[in-house]
Design a protein around this motif. Structure first.
Motif, PDB file in Angstrom:
ATOM      1  N   TYR A 337       0.820  -1.227   0.000  1.00 17.24           N
ATOM      2  CA  TYR A 337       0.000   0.000   0.000  1.00 17.24           C
ATOM      3  C   TYR A 337       0.852   1.275   0.000  1.00 17.24           C
ATOM      4  N   PHE A 338       2.140   1.145  -0.340  1.00 19.92           N
ATOM      5  CA  PHE A 338       3.017   2.331  -0.433  1.00 19.92           C
ATOM      6  C   PHE A 338       2.694   3.027  -1.756  1.00 19.92           C
ATOM      7  N   ASP A 339       2.031   4.176  -1.670  1.00 17.52           N
ATOM      8  CA  ASP A 339       1.527   4.811  -2.899  1.00 17.52           C
ATOM      9  C   ASP A 339       2.076   6.226  -3.089  1.00 17.52           C
ATOM     10  N   TYR A 340       3.335   6.421  -2.703  1.00 17.53           N
ATOM     11  CA  TYR A 340       3.949   7.761  -2.793  1.00 17.53           C
ATOM     12  C   TYR A 340       3.913   8.240  -4.250  1.00 17.53           C
ATOM     13  N   SER A 341       3.253   9.367  -4.481  1.00 14.80           N
ATOM     14  CA  SER A 341       2.953   9.753  -5.861  1.00 14.80           C
ATOM     15  C   SER A 341       4.181  10.221  -6.650  1.00 14.80           C
ATOM     16  N   LYS A 342       5.293  10.543  -5.961  1.00 12.32           N
ATOM     17  CA  LYS A 342       6.491  10.974  -6.720  1.00 12.32           C
ATOM     18  C   LYS A 342       7.369   9.790  -7.102  1.00 12.32           C
ATOM     19  N   ASP A 343       6.940   8.588  -6.768  1.00 10.76           N
ATOM     20  CA  ASP A 343       7.740   7.400  -7.063  1.00 10.76           C
ATOM     21  C   ASP A 343       7.022   6.588  -8.155  1.00 10.76           C
ATOM     22  N   PRO A 344       7.584   6.562  -9.370  1.00  7.78           N
ATOM     23  CA  PRO A 344       6.889   5.876 -10.475  1.00  7.78           C
ATOM     24  C   PRO A 344       6.587   4.402 -10.168  1.00  7.78           C
ATOM     25  N   ALA A 345       7.493   3.732  -9.455  1.00  2.68           N
ATOM     26  CA  ALA A 345       7.256   2.305  -9.153  1.00  2.68           C
ATOM     27  C   ALA A 345       6.090   2.159  -8.166  1.00  2.68           C
ATOM     28  N   ALA A 346       5.968   3.124  -7.249  1.00  2.00           N
ATOM     29  CA  ALA A 346       4.851   3.073  -6.295  1.00  2.00           C
ATOM     30  C   ALA A 346       3.532   3.327  -7.023  1.00  2.00           C
ATOM     31  N   GLU A 347       3.574   4.218  -7.991  1.00  2.00           N
ATOM     32  CA  GLU A 347       2.375   4.513  -8.798  1.00  2.00           C
ATOM     33  C   GLU A 347       1.947   3.275  -9.582  1.00  2.00           C
ATOM     34  N   GLU A 348       2.954   2.589 -10.140  1.00  2.00           N
ATOM     35  CA  GLU A 348       2.644   1.386 -10.930  1.00  2.00           C
ATOM     36  C   GLU A 348       2.060   0.298 -10.034  1.00  2.00           C
ATOM     37  N   LEU A 349       2.662   0.164  -8.851  1.00  2.00           N
ATOM     38  CA  LEU A 349       2.176  -0.832  -7.884  1.00  2.00           C
ATOM     39  C   LEU A 349       0.716  -0.537  -7.516  1.00  2.00           C
ATOM     40  N   LYS A 350       0.431   0.734  -7.274  1.00  2.00           N
ATOM     41  CA  LYS A 350      -0.922   1.129  -6.894  1.00  2.00           C
ATOM     42  C   LYS A 350      -1.916   0.752  -8.009  1.00  2.00           C
ATOM     43  N   LYS A 351      -1.481   1.019  -9.244  1.00  2.00           N
ATOM     44  CA  LYS A 351      -2.355   0.723 -10.388  1.00  2.00           C
ATOM     45  C   LYS A 351      -2.634  -0.787 -10.464  1.00  2.00           C
ATOM     46  N   ILE A 352      -1.595  -1.585 -10.300  1.00  2.00           N
ATOM     47  CA  ILE A 352      -1.781  -3.044 -10.378  1.00  2.00           C
ATOM     48  C   ILE A 352      -2.707  -3.486  -9.242  1.00  2.00           C
ATOM     49  N   ARG A 353      -2.443  -2.974  -8.036  1.00  2.00           N
ATOM     50  CA  ARG A 353      -3.258  -3.373  -6.883  1.00  2.00           C
ATOM     51  C   ARG A 353      -4.721  -2.988  -7.085  1.00  2.00           C
ATOM     52  N   GLU A 354      -4.943  -1.750  -7.578  1.00  2.00           N
ATOM     53  CA  GLU A 354      -6.324  -1.277  -7.704  1.00  2.00           C
ATOM     54  C   GLU A 354      -7.064  -1.924  -8.874  1.00  2.00           C
ATOM     55  N   THR A 355      -6.349  -2.202  -9.966  1.00  2.00           N
ATOM     56  CA  THR A 355      -7.055  -2.740 -11.138  1.00  2.00           C
ATOM     57  C   THR A 355      -7.063  -4.275 -11.150  1.00  2.00           C
ATOM     58  N   GLN A 356      -5.993  -4.889 -10.603  1.00  2.00           N
ATOM     59  CA  GLN A 356      -5.918  -6.362 -10.701  1.00  2.00           C
ATOM     60  C   GLN A 356      -5.992  -7.060  -9.348  1.00  2.00           C
ATOM     61  N   GLY A 357      -5.862  -6.310  -8.266  1.00  2.00           N
ATOM     62  CA  GLY A 357      -6.048  -6.895  -6.938  1.00  2.00           C
ATOM     63  C   GLY A 357      -4.761  -7.344  -6.259  1.00  2.00           C
ATOM     64  N   VAL A 358      -4.888  -7.559  -4.953  1.00  2.00           N
ATOM     65  CA  VAL A 358      -3.734  -7.938  -4.126  1.00  2.00           C
ATOM     66  C   VAL A 358      -3.173  -9.295  -4.557  1.00  2.00           C
ATOM     67  N   ASP A 359      -4.059 -10.238  -4.955  1.00  2.00           N
ATOM     68  CA  ASP A 359      -3.558 -11.563  -5.353  1.00  2.00           C
ATOM     69  C   ASP A 359      -2.590 -11.455  -6.532  1.00  2.00           C
ATOM     70  N   THR A 360      -2.886 -10.557  -7.462  1.00  2.00           N
ATOM     71  CA  THR A 360      -1.980 -10.383  -8.608  1.00  2.00           C
ATOM     72  C   THR A 360      -0.640  -9.812  -8.126  1.00  2.00           C
ATOM     73  N   VAL A 361      -0.700  -8.875  -7.191  1.00  2.00           N
ATOM     74  CA  VAL A 361       0.557  -8.323  -6.642  1.00  2.00           C
ATOM     75  C   VAL A 361       1.366  -9.460  -6.020  1.00  2.00           C
ATOM     76  N   LEU A 362       0.672 -10.302  -5.232  1.00  2.00           N
ATOM     77  CA  LEU A 362       1.379 -11.392  -4.539  1.00  2.00           C
ATOM     78  C   LEU A 362       1.997 -12.364  -5.538  1.00  2.00           C
ATOM     79  N   GLU A 363       1.230 -12.688  -6.583  1.00  2.00           N
ATOM     80  CA  GLU A 363       1.728 -13.694  -7.531  1.00  2.00           C
ATOM     81  C   GLU A 363       2.777 -13.096  -8.467  1.00  2.00           C
ATOM     82  N   GLU A 364       2.472 -11.920  -9.028  1.00  2.00           N
ATOM     83  CA  GLU A 364       3.339 -11.429 -10.110  1.00  2.00           C
ATOM     84  C   GLU A 364       4.490 -10.563  -9.628  1.00  2.00           C
ATOM     85  N   ILE A 365       4.318  -9.885  -8.496  1.00  2.00           N
ATOM     86  CA  ILE A 365       5.418  -9.028  -8.027  1.00  2.00           C
ATOM     87  C   ILE A 365       6.209  -9.729  -6.921  1.00  2.00           C
ATOM     88  N   CYS A 366       5.464 -10.340  -5.973  1.00  2.00           N
ATOM     89  CA  CYS A 366       6.161 -11.018  -4.862  1.00  2.00           C
ATOM     90  C   CYS A 366       6.583 -12.445  -5.238  1.00  2.00           C
TER      91      CYS A 366
END
Ligand SMILES: NC(=O)c1ccc[n+]([C@@H]2O[C@H](COP(=O)([O-])OP(=O)(O)OC[C@H]3O[C@@H](n4cnc5c(N)ncnc54)[C@H](O)[C@@H]3O)[C@@H](O)[C@H]2O)c1
Ligand SMILES: O=P(O)(O)OC[C@@H](O)[C@@H](O)[C@H](O)[C@H](O)CO
Length: 395
Positions: A337-366
């Motif tokens: 849930y680190f969504d610092y807006s000046k960090d492009p990677a945090a922005e991308e993470l937020k987008k993945i989490r919001e559009t594809q869900g936490v399970d996708t973050v866990l599987e594809e990023i973690c």
């Protein structure tokens, strides 16, 4: 003696440059950042400020600086340098290796044989291997043999922090930078085979370097990630404030216990050395003299959430050791849930989490299965953070 520093950021132009200046070594910088190049030329000199101990400040001057793509500068540099340091971020080592490899090849084509030691200064598990592989990928078998006979590629552990100006201490010189009052650079001594070990103050060429990089990353970087990601959610800006926060401190204590047991079990380090490592780390992060921002510590959460990085890596080790990594999972939940807006990677993470869900973050990023023990612990962590109202959104 002459040294090259590739990556003129907080560690390169701060910590490494101070160590070299104190050893009267001449310094040449290379970087990709054109603005930084302009500043190096314009200012000619800057100060490395020591947090909490201004008497140790070092003025860096008399240096040269070149853009990383300046092949003319490299042609001279490779022949005159004794040691090259990298402080570019581990994920940039592959592209950097390509650049070094191509320039090394051009030197060989002119009949020259550059000979030097290369020392990586990165938070990365296998930086020397990755850099060497990338350099050698540019060379023919014959050239590779020459390179291997004349260049030692080794790695250092950076236990010092490099930061931006503490609030209110900003100076007119944009090159000024701030470092922790810590003056030791352990280097993997066994990897230096073709040269004698340089006689430099503060450098410790350690033949038993072993798992020191993993131990440092999974102790320091893991625990400070826990502090920073939880602190960020609570709206705290600085590391020491977060580390001393009465709600975060007990989670941090639990985190150190998980880390210590996991590393003793999985890395085979001794209990005493691990306890000492974690005590030094904890004291550092609680030290108000070291003014470091949680958003710097949290930067690039996509990298920090990767399977072998500072959160999932030790969490898996803890599970292997039969321990439930509850605190590390809570930190991982916060990182998601680190969504610092000046960090492009945090922005991308937020987008993945919001559009594809936490399970996708866990599987594809973690890189962990969504129904694994660890994934469930992290999801429990998210629920706990929502109950605590540290995660404020409605889902
Ligand atoms: N800052 C710290 O407290 C700290 C402590 C220990 C280790 N580290 C590690 O040190 C390394 C550097 O961190 P930092 O804090 O100095 O980062 P930074 O962002 O301040 O500086 C990195 C510099 O490298 C340059 N760079 C990136 N790719 C490059 C390339 N291919 N060639 C040349 N230059 C390139 C960037 O332009 C930038 O100037 C990282 O691996 C980091 O994890 C940092
Ligand atoms: O540099 P990173 O982005 O890999 O990690 C951020 C911090 O954890 C890191 O810079 C530490 O401050 C440093 O490694 C000192 O322990």
């Amino acid at each position: 003696m002459r040294a090259t520093i590739i990556g003129g950021g907080r560690i390169g132009r701060g910590f490494v440059a101070s160590l070299l200046k104190r050893n009267q070594v001449e310094i040449d910088f290379f970087d990709t950042n054109k603005q930084l190049m302009k500043e190096f030329e314009q200012y000619n000199s800057y100060t490395v400020h020591v947090l909490g101990n201004t008497e140790e400040n070092t003025v860096i001057d008399g240096y040269h600086s070149s853009h990383i793509d300046d092949s003319k500068a490299w042609a001279t540099e490779l022949n005159q340098t004794d040691i090259i340091f990298t402080a570019v971020g581990g994920k940039n080592l592959t592209s950097l290796g390509t650049t070094i490899g191509k320039n090394y090849q051009q030197a060989l084509a002119k009949g020259e044989i550059p000979s030097f030691i290369l020392i990586t200064c990165e938070n990365w598990m296998t930086p020397a291997d990755d850099l060497q592989q990338a350099i050698e990928s540019q060379l023919t078998n014959e050239e590779k043999e020459v390179f291997q006979n004349h260049v030692d590629v080794t790695q250092a552990v950076i236990r010092a922090s490099g930061t931006s100006a503490p609030p209110g201490k900003e100076t007119a010189n944009p090159l000024d930078t701030w470092v922790q009052d810590y003056w030791v650079l352990p280097v993997d001594g066994k990897r230096i085979q073709k040269h004698s070990k340089p006689d430099l103050r503060y450098f410790e060429f350690n033949d038993n370097f072993g798992e020191m990089l993993a131990q440092k990353i999974y102790t320091n970087n893991t625990s400070v990630a826990l502090i920073a990601y939880l602190g960020y959610l609570k709206g705290i800006s600085h590391v020491a404030d977060a580390a001393n926060d009465p709600e975060i401190e007990p989670i941090l204590e639990a985190g150190y216990q998980e880390i210590n047991q996991a590393l003793v079990y999985s890395l085979g380090v001794s209990q005493e050395s691990q306890l000492e490592f974690s005590r030094v780390a904890e004291a550092k992060y609680k030290d108000y003299a070291i003014v470091d921002e949680v958003v710097r510590i949290g930067r690039d959460p996509l990298r920090k959430l990767a399977v072998d990085d500072r959160l999932i890596g030790p969490a898996k080790m803890a599970l292997d050791a039969g321990i439930t990594p509850k605190a590390i999972s809570l930190a991982t939940a916060a990182a998601i849930y680190f969504d610092y807006s000046k960090d492009p990677a945090a922005e991308e993470l937020k987008k993945i989490r919001e559009t594809q869900g936490v399970d996708t973050v866990l599987e594809e990023i973690c890189g962990i299965a969504k129904d694994s023990i660890l994934a469930n612990l992290i999801k429990e962590g998210i629920s706990e953070l929502k109950e605590r109202q540290w995660i404020k959104e409605e889902d």
